[in-house]
Design a protein around this motif. Sequence first.
Motif, short mmCIF file in Angstrom:
data_model
loop_
_atom_site.label_atom_id
_atom_site.label_comp_id
_atom_site.label_asym_id
_atom_site.label_seq_id
_atom_site.Cartn_x
_atom_site.Cartn_y
_atom_site.Cartn_z
N ILE A 73 0.84 -1.20 0.00
CA ILE A 73 0.00 0.00 0.00
C ILE A 73 0.88 1.25 0.00
O ILE A 73 0.62 2.21 -0.72
CB ILE A 73 -0.94 0.01 1.22
N GLY A 74 1.94 1.23 0.79
CA GLY A 74 2.84 2.37 0.85
C GLY A 74 3.49 2.67 -0.49
O GLY A 74 3.56 3.83 -0.92
N GLN A 75 3.96 1.63 -1.17
CA GLN A 75 4.59 1.82 -2.47
C GLN A 75 3.61 2.37 -3.49
O GLN A 75 3.94 3.25 -4.29
CB GLN A 75 5.18 0.49 -2.95
N LEU A 76 2.39 1.85 -3.46
CA LEU A 76 1.37 2.33 -4.39
C LEU A 76 1.06 3.80 -4.12
O LEU A 76 0.93 4.61 -5.05
CB LEU A 76 0.10 1.50 -4.27
N MET A 77 0.97 4.16 -2.84
CA MET A 77 0.62 5.54 -2.49
C MET A 77 1.71 6.52 -2.90
O MET A 77 1.40 7.65 -3.28
CB MET A 77 0.35 5.63 -0.99
N ILE A 78 2.95 6.11 -2.86
CA ILE A 78 4.03 6.98 -3.32
C ILE A 78 3.83 7.31 -4.79
O ILE A 78 3.92 8.47 -5.21
CB ILE A 78 5.41 6.32 -3.10
N THR A 79 3.55 6.30 -5.58
CA THR A 79 3.31 6.49 -7.01
C THR A 79 2.11 7.40 -7.25
O THR A 79 2.15 8.32 -8.09
CB THR A 79 3.07 5.14 -7.70
N GLU A 80 1.03 7.17 -6.50
CA GLU A 80 -0.18 7.96 -6.66
C GLU A 80 0.04 9.41 -6.24
O GLU A 80 -0.42 10.34 -6.91
CB GLU A 80 -1.32 7.35 -5.84
N GLN A 81 0.75 9.59 -5.15
CA GLN A 81 1.00 10.94 -4.65
C GLN A 81 1.88 11.72 -5.61
O GLN A 81 1.66 12.92 -5.85
CB GLN A 81 1.68 10.87 -3.27
N ALA A 82 2.87 11.06 -6.18
CA ALA A 82 3.74 11.73 -7.15
C ALA A 82 2.94 12.14 -8.38
O ALA A 82 3.08 13.27 -8.88
CB ALA A 82 4.88 10.79 -7.54
N ALA A 83 2.08 11.26 -8.87
CA ALA A 83 1.26 11.58 -10.05
C ALA A 83 0.28 12.71 -9.74
O ALA A 83 0.05 13.59 -10.58
CB ALA A 83 0.51 10.34 -10.50
N GLU A 84 -0.27 12.70 -8.53
CA GLU A 84 -1.26 13.71 -8.13
C GLU A 84 -0.64 15.10 -8.01
O GLU A 84 -1.27 16.10 -8.34
CB GLU A 84 -1.88 13.29 -6.79
N THR A 85 0.60 15.16 -7.52
CA THR A 85 1.24 16.45 -7.24
C THR A 85 2.19 16.91 -8.35
O THR A 85 2.63 18.07 -8.34
CB THR A 85 2.04 16.37 -5.93
N GLY A 86 2.52 16.02 -9.28
CA GLY A 86 3.47 16.38 -10.33
C GLY A 86 4.91 16.34 -9.87
O GLY A 86 5.81 16.85 -10.55
N LYS A 87 5.15 15.74 -8.69
CA LYS A 87 6.51 15.63 -8.16
C LYS A 87 7.07 14.25 -8.47
O LYS A 87 6.35 13.34 -8.89
CB LYS A 87 6.50 15.86 -6.64
N THR A 88 8.36 14.09 -8.25
CA THR A 88 8.97 12.77 -8.42
C THR A 88 8.72 11.93 -7.16
O THR A 88 8.38 12.46 -6.10
CB THR A 88 10.49 12.89 -8.63
N ASP A 89 8.90 10.63 -7.31
CA ASP A 89 8.77 9.76 -6.15
C ASP A 89 9.69 10.21 -5.03
O ASP A 89 9.32 10.26 -3.86
CB ASP A 89 9.11 8.31 -6.52
N GLN A 90 10.91 10.57 -5.40
CA GLN A 90 11.90 10.95 -4.40
C GLN A 90 11.50 12.23 -3.67
O GLN A 90 11.75 12.38 -2.47
CB GLN A 90 13.29 11.13 -5.05
N GLN A 91 10.87 13.14 -4.38
CA GLN A 91 10.44 14.39 -3.75
C GLN A 91 9.34 14.15 -2.72
O GLN A 91 9.37 14.73 -1.63
CB GLN A 91 9.96 15.38 -4.81
N VAL A 92 8.38 13.29 -3.04
CA VAL A 92 7.31 13.04 -2.08
C VAL A 92 7.83 12.22 -0.90
O VAL A 92 7.38 12.41 0.25
CB VAL A 92 6.09 12.36 -2.72
N ILE A 93 8.79 11.35 -1.15
CA ILE A 93 9.40 10.59 -0.05
C ILE A 93 10.17 11.53 0.88
O ILE A 93 10.09 11.41 2.11
CB ILE A 93 10.33 9.49 -0.60
N LEU A 94 10.89 12.49 0.31
CA LEU A 94 11.65 13.44 1.11
C LEU A 94 10.72 14.26 2.00
O LEU A 94 11.01 14.49 3.18
CB LEU A 94 12.47 14.37 0.20
#
Length: 294
Positions: free
Chosen positions: A20-41
């Motif tokens: 679920i966490g991995q999926l949410m990272i992808t979804e959050q990045a797509a939603e915000t236009g940021k990279t995975d690394q940016q949302v993780i940071l």
Amino acid sequence: MRFANLEQLIRLCEKEAVTIGQLMITEQAAETGKTDQQVILQMTEYYEVMKEAVHKGIESEMQPRSGLTGGDARRVHAHLQQGVPSLGEEACTAMAYALAVSEVNASMGRIIATPTAGSCGIIPGVFVSSQERFGWSDEHMVQGLFSAGAIGYVIANNSFVSGAEGGCQAEVGSAIGMAAGALVELRGGTPEQAVHAVGLALKNTLGLICDPVAGLVEIPCIVRNGFGAVTAMAAADMALAGIRSVIPSDEVIDVMLEVGSMMPEKHRETALGGLAQTPTGKRIMKELYEKEEG
């Protein structure tokens, strides 16, 4: 987001072979236009704030302006050091940490609303105590926060996370469900088990009213955070043991919406009912107002 409910969330995770966490990272990045690394940071920075609040609440004497609360986290922590508490070391530590963050909030300190300030201690209490117990990395904990975020997203969009709208079941209840599901995943459980933990947790808080004494997020909010951390851990253990939520978790969320919508206004964060309107609650409110006016 590509999911609107918990069942869709499970199916996506199974289809893509991710947590679920991995999926949410992808979804959050797509939603915000940021990279995975940016949302993780960004989430990593949030977790740092959570840990700081835990340690501040345990190591310092918190003094809310009201004078009504403060020091309970340190009392529980001291009790823990004196021997084996009834809850056991792990649950008692989570409870102390949850109280600590809530007391920091009441003292105008820095916290992360998860999902609200009134329930800010539950996820940090569960996460930080579990990290210390199992030796997990911060990276692992951040993955768990994304899992909690996905669960919170579903609850917020299908029911409530605000006490003013749905009572304390919406604030503390949601946080317990988020923490329980995320803890299952942190401990290696499947997305389906995590979602069962959410349903088990939410069923235990249905109908919980929001009745802050004097309108402050202190009594009974702080102790409910302590109890909430323990409940989240219990729900996670039930799910990991194979206990299922017989009523599907999405249906439990629907019931939370129904119950909250029918809840009298005086039981939804107005301080007009419940504990706030007991003789002692009224006396406390009167004394606080007189002190402010004086």
